[in-house]
Design a protein around this motif. Structure first.
Motif, PDB file in Angstrom:
ATOM      1  N   MET A 353      11.502  72.864  19.470  1.00  0.00           N
ATOM      2  CA  MET A 353      12.504  73.763  20.035  1.00  0.00           C
ATOM      3  C   MET A 353      12.468  75.126  19.354  1.00  0.00           C
ATOM      4  O   MET A 353      12.685  76.154  19.997  1.00  0.00           O
ATOM      5  CB  MET A 353      13.891  73.136  19.916  1.00  0.00           C
ATOM      6  CG  MET A 353      14.118  71.968  20.859  1.00  0.00           C
ATOM      7  SD  MET A 353      13.869  72.405  22.602  1.00  0.00           S
ATOM      8  CE  MET A 353      15.181  73.598  22.834  1.00  0.00           C
ATOM      9  N   VAL A 356       9.928  77.253  20.915  1.00  0.00           N
ATOM     10  CA  VAL A 356      10.407  77.837  22.165  1.00  0.00           C
ATOM     11  C   VAL A 356      11.265  79.065  21.878  1.00  0.00           C
ATOM     12  O   VAL A 356      11.084  80.136  22.471  1.00  0.00           O
ATOM     13  CB  VAL A 356      11.201  76.797  22.977  1.00  0.00           C
ATOM     14  CG1 VAL A 356      11.826  77.454  24.210  1.00  0.00           C
ATOM     15  CG2 VAL A 356      10.315  75.627  23.381  1.00  0.00           C
ATOM     16  N   PRO A 365      13.056  74.763  28.379  1.00  0.00           N
ATOM     17  CA  PRO A 365      13.365  73.336  28.243  1.00  0.00           C
ATOM     18  C   PRO A 365      14.541  72.911  29.117  1.00  0.00           C
ATOM     19  O   PRO A 365      15.563  73.600  29.190  1.00  0.00           O
ATOM     20  CB  PRO A 365      13.712  73.188  26.754  1.00  0.00           C
ATOM     21  CG  PRO A 365      13.162  74.403  26.090  1.00  0.00           C
ATOM     22  CD  PRO A 365      13.248  75.492  27.120  1.00  0.00           C
ATOM     23  N   ILE A 368      15.057  67.378  25.902  1.00  0.00           N
ATOM     24  CA  ILE A 368      14.109  66.971  24.873  1.00  0.00           C
ATOM     25  C   ILE A 368      14.634  65.701  24.222  1.00  0.00           C
ATOM     26  O   ILE A 368      15.832  65.538  24.026  1.00  0.00           O
ATOM     27  CB  ILE A 368      13.879  68.078  23.823  1.00  0.00           C
ATOM     28  CG1 ILE A 368      12.738  67.685  22.875  1.00  0.00           C
ATOM     29  CG2 ILE A 368      15.143  68.394  23.053  1.00  0.00           C
ATOM     30  CD1 ILE A 368      12.249  68.808  21.987  1.00  0.00           C
ATOM     31  N   LEU A 388       9.397  66.623  25.898  1.00  0.00           N
ATOM     32  CA  LEU A 388      10.129  67.807  26.337  1.00  0.00           C
ATOM     33  C   LEU A 388       9.847  68.004  27.818  1.00  0.00           C
ATOM     34  O   LEU A 388       8.689  68.111  28.221  1.00  0.00           O
ATOM     35  CB  LEU A 388       9.719  69.039  25.537  1.00  0.00           C
ATOM     36  CG  LEU A 388      10.487  70.333  25.830  1.00  0.00           C
ATOM     37  CD1 LEU A 388      10.500  71.234  24.591  1.00  0.00           C
ATOM     38  CD2 LEU A 388       9.875  71.120  26.998  1.00  0.00           C
ATOM     39  N   ASP A 390      10.334  70.469  31.016  1.00  0.00           N
ATOM     40  CA  ASP A 390      10.674  71.863  31.293  1.00  0.00           C
ATOM     41  C   ASP A 390      11.357  71.986  32.648  1.00  0.00           C
ATOM     42  O   ASP A 390      11.543  71.004  33.377  1.00  0.00           O
ATOM     43  CB  ASP A 390       9.439  72.766  31.181  1.00  0.00           C
ATOM     44  CG  ASP A 390       8.475  72.629  32.358  1.00  0.00           C
ATOM     45  OD1 ASP A 390       8.787  71.912  33.329  1.00  0.00           O
ATOM     46  OD2 ASP A 390       7.394  73.247  32.304  1.00  0.00           O
TER      47      ASP A 390
END
Length: 460
Positions: A353, A356, A365, A368, A388, A390
């Motif tokens: 994360m 990201v 995301p 997760i 994860l 998306d």
């Protein structure tokens, strides 16, 4: 030592700089550092009233609030009521910006149930003319979410911002333990989690075994009694909550299993689990994708509780005999590696994360977590540590290995095979390994597009 909370401080400071009426609600579990955050925020500000509600009668809280508003020079003076005291602050804030922090607001509201309605009236009357920066802060998650933020509260809709203060991620844990090598940071995080006060009890320069002995497995250690003390503060019948947490710690992770082993009715177990979830001790978990109702499980998400309920009850007599050093040595030798495993998986998800957030990974995301399910070909249970999803429904998957040996090519091949069970396009594979990677594993990863091998140095 104050570390982290950069985003929270920026949010508070941005609101303060507006110079108009602001009403911030700050809440989070006990020990998470809310008061420290607010103390740092108010440093250097010219007009600050910092009042902490007490678990006492209204008259005593009124006397304490009066003292904070009027200052030491007015010793013995008091306002006739809490409403009058608060009215004076709102009036004063018409001419200069004042920060009024009411810490442990649930205690004040418990002693004077009309205080929320009083604040509602004052806010509605003065919000357009007052420069007051009002902060209500509390540790009772249920009270703050329902009685301050909830639609049934008189204060509903009045807040201008809210901050839920969560435990530190592994990255701030590393800042709090600057003398600890990366492996030890992760081990200590797996034992006490991300609560700043818990971490302050540790010595990062000492071994994990030393910290287990001195910070957790002694009767006089603060952390030894903390889980029990926390429950005593937060719930009315700690014994039945203890039973539920113990059941989960012993591997009974489904609601019916917990009811069977605790001999509690299923509806009662459901209510207890909801309360523990609200306290951020337990979490309800399902696979990220292809989840079914039968796959709902519960797990202890507070690492200190997970450690305590895993080890302390079985060794309590030994610890009370003063043999905590022997218990720490046994745990370090036989149990620690397995115990750290689930926390390491969470560390890897936090790292993903962060990639990201820092634009190192270009995805949006949606969810997760992890995945588990039955392989239709072999009829065997399989799982993936990191999944994860998306916004487009594509997936990133990862495997986490907390062991000293380098991860071999078979680990990567297994991850790729399991990825096919999800029935979705796989954007990228990640293999996280404490012990590094064999040359064969590196060669295989180089041959497969969008495959990343991450060791501890890359994680932190």
């Amino acid at each position: 030592m104050f570390v982290g909370r950069r985003k929270e401080l920026e949010s508070l400071e941005t609101a303060y700089q507006k110079g108009s009426f602001q009403f911030a609600v700050v809440y989070g579990r006990r020990r998470v550092g809310k008061t420290s955050l607010l103390r740092v925020f108010t440093q250097g500000k010219p007009h600050v009233i910092f009042f902490t509600g007490q678990q006492t009668v209204a008259s005593e809280n009124l006397a304490l609030l009066s003292r904070e508003i009027l200052g030491d020079s007015a010793a013995g003076a008091a306002f006739p009521s809490i409403q009058v005291a608060l009215e004076s602050v709102f009036e004063h804030a018409k001419t200069e910006q004042i920060v009024l922090i009411i810490d442990e607001y649930p205690y004040l509201a418990e002693s004077d149930p009309g205080v929320s309605s009083c604040l509602q009236t004052l806010i509605d009357r003065h919000k357009d003319t007052s420069k007051l920066f009002l902060v209500l802060c509390g540790s009772s998650m249920s009270f703050m979410e329902h009685q301050v933020l909830g639609h049934q509260s008189p204060l509903y809709g009045r807040r201008t911002m809210q901050l839920r203060i969560d435990p530190f991620t592994i990255f701030d844990v590393a800042l709090m333990l600057p003398d600890a090598p990366i492996e030890r940071v992760i081990e200590l995080y797996s034992v006490v989690g991300g609560m700043p006060l818990y971490l302050s009890q540790l010595d990062g320069a000492r071994s994990t075994q030393w910290n287990l002995e001195h910070a957790l497995l002694r009767q006089d250690a603060f952390l030894y009694a903390e889980p029990q003390n926390y429950l005593l503060q937060e719930v009315r019948s700690p014994a039945i909550y203890n039973a539920v947490i113990t059941a989960i710690a012993n591997g009974y992770v489904r609601s019916k299993e917990i009811a069977d082993v605790t001999h509690l009715a299923t509806p009662q177990v459901a209510r207890l689990l909801d309360a523990l979830i609200e306290l951020r001790i337990v979490e309800r978990v399902t696979p990220v994708v292809k989840a079914t109702k039968r796959q709902v499980i519960y797990r202890i998400c507070d690492n200190l509780f997970r450690f305590w309920y895993r080890f302390v009850p079985q060794y309590a007599g030994t610890i009370e005999e003063g043999l905590g050093a022997a218990v720490a040595a046994r745990i370090a030798k036989h149990d620690l590696s397995t115990f750290v495993g689930p926390a390491f998986e969470e560390v890897c998800r936090q790292w993903l994360m962060r990639q990201v957030v820092e634009s190192e990974l270009d995805v949006l995301p949606k969810a997760i977590g992890s995945w588990w399910g039955t392989n239709p070909n072999t009829r065997r249970q399989e799982e993936i540590d990191v999944v994860l999803e998306d916004a487009d429904g594509e997936l990133i998957v990862g495997e986490c290995k907390w062991r000293n040996e380098p991860a071999d090519v078979d680990v990567l091949e297994t991850l790729m095979r399991r990825g096919t069970l999800l029935g979705r396009p796989i954007q990228r594979y990640y293999l996280f390994s404490k012990g590094g990677f064999t040359e064969a594993c590196r060669e295989k990863a180089a041959q497969v597009n969008d495959t990343r091998l991450i060791d501890l140095e890359q994680l932190l």
